[in-house]
Write an enzyme that holds these catalytic residues in place. Structure first.
Site, short mmCIF file in Angstrom:
data_model
loop_
_atom_site.label_atom_id
_atom_site.label_comp_id
_atom_site.label_asym_id
_atom_site.label_seq_id
_atom_site.Cartn_x
_atom_site.Cartn_y
_atom_site.Cartn_z
N ASP A 250 0.82 -1.21 0.00
CA ASP A 250 0.00 0.00 0.00
C ASP A 250 0.85 1.25 0.00
OD1 ASP A 250 -2.34 -1.33 0.20
OD2 ASP A 250 -2.53 -1.10 2.38
N LYS A 272 -3.41 3.33 -3.53
CA LYS A 272 -2.92 4.71 -3.40
C LYS A 272 -3.83 5.40 -2.40
CE LYS A 272 0.43 4.77 -6.30
NZ LYS A 272 0.27 4.71 -7.75
N MET A 385 -8.91 8.04 9.16
CA MET A 385 -9.45 8.61 7.92
C MET A 385 -10.50 9.68 8.24
SD MET A 385 -9.78 5.08 5.74
CE MET A 385 -10.29 4.05 7.10
N1 SAH Z 1 -4.68 -0.57 8.72
C1 SAH Z 1 -4.23 0.74 9.11
C2 SAH Z 1 -5.27 1.81 8.88
C3 SAH Z 1 -5.60 2.05 7.44
S1 SAH Z 1 -6.76 3.34 7.25
C4 SAH Z 1 -3.80 0.70 10.58
O1 SAH Z 1 -4.07 -0.28 11.26
O2 SAH Z 1 -3.18 1.67 11.03
C5 SAH Z 1 -5.71 4.71 6.93
C6 SAH Z 1 -5.77 5.68 8.10
O3 SAH Z 1 -4.95 5.23 9.14
C7 SAH Z 1 -5.24 7.04 7.76
O4 SAH Z 1 -6.22 7.85 7.12
C8 SAH Z 1 -4.90 7.57 9.13
O5 SAH Z 1 -6.05 8.01 9.79
C9 SAH Z 1 -4.41 6.33 9.82
N2 SAH Z 1 -2.95 6.20 9.79
C10 SAH Z 1 -2.23 5.20 9.24
N3 SAH Z 1 -0.92 5.39 9.45
C11 SAH Z 1 -0.81 6.53 10.14
C12 SAH Z 1 0.31 7.25 10.66
N4 SAH Z 1 1.56 6.83 10.50
N5 SAH Z 1 0.06 8.39 11.36
C13 SAH Z 1 -1.21 8.82 11.55
N6 SAH Z 1 -2.28 8.17 11.07
C14 SAH Z 1 -2.09 7.05 10.37
#
Ligand code: SAH
Length: 459
Positions: A250, A272, A385
């Site tokens: 991803d 993306k 998100m």
């Molecule tokens: N599976 C992922 C989430 C995917 S949804 C998990 O468990 O973290 C994508 C959302 O995750 C982004 O819009 C944001 O809100 C959050 N996110 C993912 N990585 C992040 C990071 N390094 N810092 C802040 N928010 C993050």
């Protein structure tokens, strides 16, 4: 010039050791373990060495070193506390064309002895080419903790089966996969070896070999890559990434983490970020199945945890339907990683007994009950998100009873070098989130206040 690494077979071969103190004793011990026929020159032998002499395990040549003593030996070790004598031994060895190691005196060595992790028959040698023995030792300790004690027995067992496996599985690549599968992914085999039940492990190996058909069977590993800092990967994640033939990743996966994927693996970018060009989920599903059917070991590398707002569940359903074996490696989800790196504990006895992970991406559709639940006090809301919906989130929460001055934080690029954190109050959330760099996580609740005190990660 770079050193040439080698493991020497000393069994039955004469070796000259000059010295009889503690250091010499350690050298003698290692040489005896390798089966060397030890000849010792020393003013005096340590009690231990004297004991070995009595047992006939070493031959004592007296107290005077003479160049002639080098004539028949394969190599020499100078381990006295007299640097001048050690140098003399080395020079005589040079003249006689013999390898010589002078303890702690790199200039007078033609070979050095590495730090060793010994899981006989598996041995790992670490050397800094003499420039930093302490660093080499530290690495040895690190590797030592990574290698379970039974690794040696596993290696010996594999050695006994090597010929049979070669006989049955003709292709080199297939054999590599067979062994990797057994050593890394076969929990039952690992369990038998760890608990010392070698007979069962061996029976299992035999069974695996018999049922092995030369046509490859691919598999998919859904791997959580965590929020960005590569140090947050699990050991299982790293192993899967290094065994992969193909990695579908991803946009959320950091470049630092992609660097850890096996160099020869094919890397395919799929998701993306929302809004930008996007490989459709259907296309990702199709690729997963296609690669696995070709017999590839596929890693589906996802940001955070695969089962937290990551569509991991949907991808697994597709695999089940296609009859493709899969495994899941959980990862540190952003709600845990980014908040920890921002110094915001999700729960705290004084402020929050509940923490909720929600997505801002679905349609709340004015669901009154849901907003009431989300607006409750004494809880922490972590919104994934959520930046685009920040205005609506703040408005609805306040309308359903959450105080307008509840502390909030927007954490961007959590755990990464570019991490930034904005804090404020709920009624200003929309402004705070408006141009926050992505990915960004919203945290709502009193615990956010603790950041002032607990902030630790500075970029
Ligand atoms: N599976 C992922 C989430 C995917 S949804 C998990 O468990 O973290 C994508 C959302 O995750 C982004 O819009 C944001 O809100 C959050 N996110 C993912 N990585 C992040 C990071 N390094 N810092 C802040 N928010 C993050």
């Amino acid at each position: 010039m770079s050193d040439y690494p080698l493991f020497a077979k000393l069994s039955g071969r004469p070796v000259l050791l000059v010295g009889g103190g503690h250091v010499a004793e350690r050298k003698a011990e290692a040489l005896l373990k390798a089966g060397a026929r030890l000849q010792v020159v020393a003013q005096q032998l340590s009690p231990q060495m004297a004991g070995w002499q009595q047992q006939g395990r070493l031959e004592y040549l007296g107290g005077e070193f003479q160049a002639g003593q080098l004539a028949k030996v394969f190599l020499a070790v100078a381990a006295t506390d007299d640097a001048e004598l050690n140098r003399r031994v080395f020079q005589a060895a040079e003249a006689a064309g013999k390898f010589c190691n002078s303890v702690d005196d790199l200039d007078n060595c033609s070979f050095i002895v590495p730090a060793v992790i010994d899981r006989h028959p598996l041995k790992i040698a670490v050397s800094s080419s003499g420039s930093a023995p302490v660093l080499a030792r530290l690495w040895r300790q690190k590797i030592e903790t990574l290698l379970p004690q039974h690794t040696g027995r596993t290696a010996a067992l594999a050695g006994r089966w090597r010929a049979a496996v070669k006989q049955k599985i003709k292709s080199l690549t297939e054999r590599r996969k067979f062994w990797e599968q057994l050593f890394h992914h076969d929990q039952t085999f690992e369990h038998y070896m760890a608990s010392g039940n070698e007979a069962a492990a061996e029976a299992l190996l035999q069974q695996r070999l018999e049922s092995h058909h030369n046509q490859a069977q691919g598999e998919v590993v859904l791997v959580g890559a965590g929020p960005g800092d590569a140090g947050l990967l699990t050991l299982n994640a790293l192993q899967a990434m290094q065994a992969a033939d193909v990695v579908l990743y991803d946009a959320l996966v950091s470049p630092e983490i992609l660097d850890l994927v096996r160099r020869d693996a094919e890397k395919v970018s799929v998701g993306k970020r929302a809004g930008a060009h996007q490989v459709q989920q259907g296309e990702t599903n199709r690729l997963l199945v296609e690669y696995a059917r070709k017999g590839k070991r596929v890693v589906r590398l996802k940001g955070g945890d695969p089962f937290v707002f990551g569509r991991g569940g949907e991808e697994c359903q597709v695999l089940v339907k296609a009859g493709i074996p899969f495994r899941i490696v959980p990862g540190v989800t952003a709600g845990l990683g980014a908040t920890a790196y921002a110094g915001i504990p999700l729960t705290h006895r004084d402020y929050a007994q509940t923490a909720l992970f929600v997505t801002g991406h679905c349609r709340p559709d004015g669901d009154k009950l849901r907003w009431q639940t989300l607006a409750r006090g004494n809880q922490t809301l972590v919104v994934y998100m959520g930046t685009i919906k920040a205005e609506e989130i703040s408005r609805e929460l306040i309308a359903h009873g959450r105080a307008a001055d509840t502390p909030v934080a927007v954490i961007s690029q959590g755990t990464q070098p570019g991490q930034s954190v904005r804090t404020g109050i709920l009624q200003d959330l929309a402004a705070l989130a408006a141009d926050a760099p992505s990915p960004a996580l919203i945290v709502i609740g009193e615990v956010v206040k603790l950041r002032d005190e607990l902030q630790w990660f500075r970029v």
